[in-house]
Design a protein around this motif. Structure first.
Motif, PDB file in Angstrom:
ATOM      1  N   LEU A  95       0.880  -1.156   0.000  1.00 18.40           N
ATOM      2  CA  LEU A  95       0.000   0.000   0.000  1.00 18.40           C
ATOM      3  C   LEU A  95       0.918   1.205   0.000  1.00 18.40           C
ATOM      4  O   LEU A  95       1.706   1.387   0.930  1.00 18.40           O
ATOM      5  CB  LEU A  95      -0.892   0.019   1.246  1.00 18.40           C
ATOM      6  N   LEU A  96       0.872   1.993  -1.053  1.00 19.23           N
ATOM      7  CA  LEU A  96       1.683   3.203  -1.160  1.00 19.23           C
ATOM      8  C   LEU A  96       0.790   4.380  -0.813  1.00 19.23           C
ATOM      9  O   LEU A  96      -0.330   4.498  -1.318  1.00 19.23           O
ATOM     10  CB  LEU A  96       2.242   3.354  -2.572  1.00 19.23           C
ATOM     11  N   VAL A  97       1.294   5.244   0.060  1.00 23.56           N
ATOM     12  CA  VAL A  97       0.551   6.428   0.497  1.00 23.56           C
ATOM     13  C   VAL A  97       1.422   7.658   0.274  1.00 23.56           C
ATOM     14  O   VAL A  97       2.620   7.642   0.571  1.00 23.56           O
ATOM     15  CB  VAL A  97       0.180   6.330   1.996  1.00 23.56           C
ATOM     16  N   THR A  98       0.824   8.693  -0.273  1.00 26.65           N
ATOM     17  CA  THR A  98       1.516   9.967  -0.420  1.00 26.65           C
ATOM     18  C   THR A  98       0.515  11.099  -0.199  1.00 26.65           C
ATOM     19  O   THR A  98      -0.694  10.870  -0.195  1.00 26.65           O
ATOM     20  CB  THR A  98       2.208  10.098  -1.793  1.00 26.65           C
ATOM     21  N   TYR A  99       1.030  12.270  -0.005  1.00 26.43           N
ATOM     22  CA  TYR A  99       0.217  13.467   0.220  1.00 26.43           C
ATOM     23  C   TYR A  99       0.643  14.509  -0.805  1.00 26.43           C
ATOM     24  O   TYR A  99       1.830  14.712  -1.023  1.00 26.43           O
ATOM     25  CB  TYR A  99       0.444  14.013   1.629  1.00 26.43           C
ATOM     26  N   ALA A 100      -0.345  15.152  -1.429  1.00 23.84           N
ATOM     27  CA  ALA A 100      -0.041  16.152  -2.451  1.00 23.84           C
ATOM     28  C   ALA A 100      -0.985  17.339  -2.314  1.00 23.84           C
ATOM     29  O   ALA A 100      -2.139  17.169  -1.904  1.00 23.84           O
ATOM     30  CB  ALA A 100      -0.188  15.542  -3.841  1.00 23.84           C
TER      31      ALA A 100
END
Length: 105
Positions: A5-10
């Motif tokens: 599960l890849l999580v990022t914030y943009a």
């Protein structure tokens, strides 16, 4: 096959570009579907320190930015390419990105 599960914030304005880059890198494929992701809006907070080159804000000032948390499932073997794709399109100097290995029953 092992997945993560890849999580990022943009920033909200950049979220669609990040989702598109992730999909093109092979993230978000589930069965007969592609481009699958989950997003939630929130507020990111950060203070650029000495030597930083912030896209938003200025050195030493606490910033608040409307952001989206973006989550995708990705095969572990494609994780490095997905992280590189996010870094390529993400406007931040140091985007927050993390991955957690998943186990499917």
């Amino acid at each position: 096959m092992t997945h993560c599960l890849l999580v990022t914030y943009a920033p909200v304005a950049a979220a669609e570009d990040v989702r598109k880059a992730l999909a093109e890198a092979g993230a978000g494929n589930l069965g007969n579907y592609d481009s699958c992701s989950w997003s939630a809006k929130g507020t990111g907070r950060f203070r650029p320190l000495k030597g930083s080159k912030p896209t938003i804000g200025s050195e030493g000032s606490l910033e608040e930015v409307a952001e989206e948390r973006i989550e995708v499932v990705i095969p572990k073997k494609k994780l490095d390419a997905a992280i590189a794709a996010v870094r390529k399109v993400h406007p931040y100097e140091e985007p927050a990105i993390y991955a957690v290995e998943l186990v499917f029953p």
